[in-house]
Design a protein around this motif. Structure first.
Motif, PDB file in Angstrom:
ATOM      1  N   VAL A  53      15.818  23.974  60.399  1.00  0.00           N
ATOM      2  CA  VAL A  53      15.161  24.298  59.129  1.00  0.00           C
ATOM      3  C   VAL A  53      13.744  23.747  59.190  1.00  0.00           C
ATOM      4  CG1 VAL A  53      15.152  23.952  56.625  1.00  0.00           C
ATOM      5  CG2 VAL A  53      17.329  24.296  57.834  1.00  0.00           C
ATOM      6  N   VAL A  54      12.760  24.634  59.010  1.00  0.00           N
ATOM      7  CA  VAL A  54      11.355  24.238  59.053  1.00  0.00           C
ATOM      8  C   VAL A  54      10.700  24.586  57.723  1.00  0.00           C
ATOM      9  CG1 VAL A  54       9.142  24.473  60.236  1.00  0.00           C
ATOM     10  CG2 VAL A  54      11.271  24.762  61.524  1.00  0.00           C
ATOM     11  N   PHE A  55      10.267  23.576  56.999  1.00  0.00           N
ATOM     12  CA  PHE A  55       9.467  23.815  55.799  1.00  0.00           C
ATOM     13  C   PHE A  55       8.031  24.023  56.276  1.00  0.00           C
ATOM     14  CE2 PHE A  55      13.214  21.784  54.207  1.00  0.00           C
ATOM     15  CZ  PHE A  55      13.453  22.456  53.009  1.00  0.00           C
ATOM     16  N   THR A  56       7.482  25.195  55.976  1.00  0.00           N
ATOM     17  CA  THR A  56       6.152  25.553  56.459  1.00  0.00           C
ATOM     18  C   THR A  56       5.486  26.483  55.459  1.00  0.00           C
ATOM     19  OG1 THR A  56       4.930  26.292  58.428  1.00  0.00           O
ATOM     20  CG2 THR A  56       6.949  27.521  57.866  1.00  0.00           C
ATOM     21  N   CYS A  57       4.307  26.955  55.783  1.00  0.00           N
ATOM     22  CA  CYS A  57       3.580  27.853  54.881  1.00  0.00           C
ATOM     23  C   CYS A  57       2.574  28.670  55.686  1.00  0.00           C
ATOM     24  CB  CYS A  57       2.882  27.057  53.774  1.00  0.00           C
ATOM     25  SG  CYS A  57       1.538  26.007  54.367  1.00  0.00           S
ATOM     26  N   ASN A  58       1.731  29.404  54.999  1.00  0.00           N
ATOM     27  CA  ASN A  58       0.744  30.248  55.680  1.00  0.00           C
ATOM     28  C   ASN A  58      -0.638  29.615  55.767  1.00  0.00           C
ATOM     29  OD1 ASN A  58       2.757  32.149  55.776  1.00  0.00           O
ATOM     30  ND2 ASN A  58       1.973  33.361  54.084  1.00  0.00           N
ATOM     31  N   HIS A  59      -1.050  28.872  54.720  1.00  0.00           N
ATOM     32  CA  HIS A  59      -2.453  28.454  54.642  1.00  0.00           C
ATOM     33  C   HIS A  59      -2.770  27.165  55.395  1.00  0.00           C
ATOM     34  CE1 HIS A  59      -1.496  25.325  51.656  1.00  0.00           C
ATOM     35  NE2 HIS A  59      -2.696  24.856  51.932  1.00  0.00           N
ATOM     36  N   CYS A  60      -1.804  26.292  55.568  1.00  0.00           N
ATOM     37  CA  CYS A  60      -2.059  24.980  56.156  1.00  0.00           C
ATOM     38  C   CYS A  60      -2.463  25.101  57.625  1.00  0.00           C
ATOM     39  CB  CYS A  60      -0.805  24.118  56.029  1.00  0.00           C
ATOM     40  SG  CYS A  60      -0.885  22.562  56.944  1.00  0.00           S
ATOM     41  N   PRO A  61      -3.550  24.461  58.034  1.00  0.00           N
ATOM     42  CA  PRO A  61      -3.962  24.529  59.446  1.00  0.00           C
ATOM     43  C   PRO A  61      -2.871  24.036  60.406  1.00  0.00           C
ATOM     44  CG  PRO A  61      -5.713  23.595  58.125  1.00  0.00           C
ATOM     45  CD  PRO A  61      -4.521  23.723  57.220  1.00  0.00           C
ATOM     46  N   TYR A  62      -2.151  22.992  60.021  1.00  0.00           N
ATOM     47  CA  TYR A  62      -1.088  22.475  60.893  1.00  0.00           C
ATOM     48  C   TYR A  62       0.038  23.496  61.027  1.00  0.00           C
ATOM     49  CZ  TYR A  62      -3.410  17.967  60.747  1.00  0.00           C
ATOM     50  OH  TYR A  62      -4.332  16.971  60.883  1.00  0.00           O
ATOM     51  N   HIS A 130       7.601  20.525  58.286  1.00  0.00           N
ATOM     52  CA  HIS A 130       8.532  19.389  58.234  1.00  0.00           C
ATOM     53  C   HIS A 130       9.883  19.932  58.679  1.00  0.00           C
ATOM     54  CE1 HIS A 130       9.323  15.399  55.850  1.00  0.00           C
ATOM     55  NE2 HIS A 130       9.972  15.423  56.997  1.00  0.00           N
ATOM     56  N   VAL A 131      10.453  19.343  59.728  1.00  0.00           N
ATOM     57  CA  VAL A 131      11.646  19.885  60.376  1.00  0.00           C
ATOM     58  C   VAL A 131      12.897  19.069  60.038  1.00  0.00           C
ATOM     59  CG1 VAL A 131      12.738  20.302  62.625  1.00  0.00           C
ATOM     60  CG2 VAL A 131      10.335  20.807  62.308  1.00  0.00           C
TER      61      VAL A 131
END
Length: 193
Positions: A53-62, A130-131
């Motif tokens: 499970v990876v909490f992520t998004c589109n805009h964040c550079p990381y 965040h994994v």
């Protein structure tokens, strides 16, 4: 007065820490909308050995730095019964590029779910990415690893330690991940209000 204030701050801080999942806890189920407009639940993966499970998004550079690495993780580990499920917890009103239509454009080969229900809070996710590596024990998905994907957030070519992949290898061998927790490096989550 200062002692009362300090006690209140410590009490609130302890409660926040206790609300976060720990290694060994059973991961809460979720049911969120995927980019194919279908609902996806953690319980849909009961036939898998685990889930990344990876909490992520589109805009964040990381998050952008890790896109290809996350794709590669799914390509490598889904056939080994450890598929990726990505969850976007960010408010698209604050960050338009985190909106659902932009999520669809990513075209990921794994579920990319919109977290408009605060699932990130139940997991204690604070960054993107965040994994949470989940191990299917047969009695639920147990948290086996929490943190970063690897030790080089900006440059894939500079990775020396693949924390998540090492954790998966440990879980597959019936061992505890070492380390079981690392610091997630990324942008802070901008949740729906």
């Amino acid at each position: 007065m200062q002692k009362v204030f300090l006690f209140a701050v410590l009490f609130i801080g302890v409660n926040i820490i206790q609300a976060q999942l720990k290694v060994g806890d059973i991961a809460p189920d979720f049911k969120l909308t995927n980019t194919d407009y279908q609902k996806v639940a953690l319980s849909d993966y009961n036939d898998q050995e685990g889930v990344i499970v990876v909490f992520t998004c589109n805009h964040c550079p990381y998050a952008k730095f890790y896109e290809e690495r996350i794709n590669l993780l799914h390509k490598t580990y889904a056939p080994q019964k450890f598929p990726v499920v990505a969850i976007n917890p960010n408010d698209s009103v604050k960050y338009a590029t985190d909106g659902f239509s932009h999520m669809v454009k990513k075209g990921y080969k794994f579920p990319y779910l919109l977290d408009n229900e605060g699932v990130y809070k139940a997991y204690g996710a604070t960054k993107t990415p965040h994994v949470f590596l989940l191990n299917n024990t047969g009695k639920g998905f147990e948290i086996a690893y929490i943190g970063a994907i690897d030790d080089s957030p900006q440059e894939a070519s500079q990775v020396q330690v693949k924390y998540l992949e090492d954790a998966i290898s440990s879980v597959k061998a019936g061992k505890a991940a070492q380390p079981a927790i690392t610091k997630a490096i990324g942008c802070s989550i901008k949740p729906f209000q």
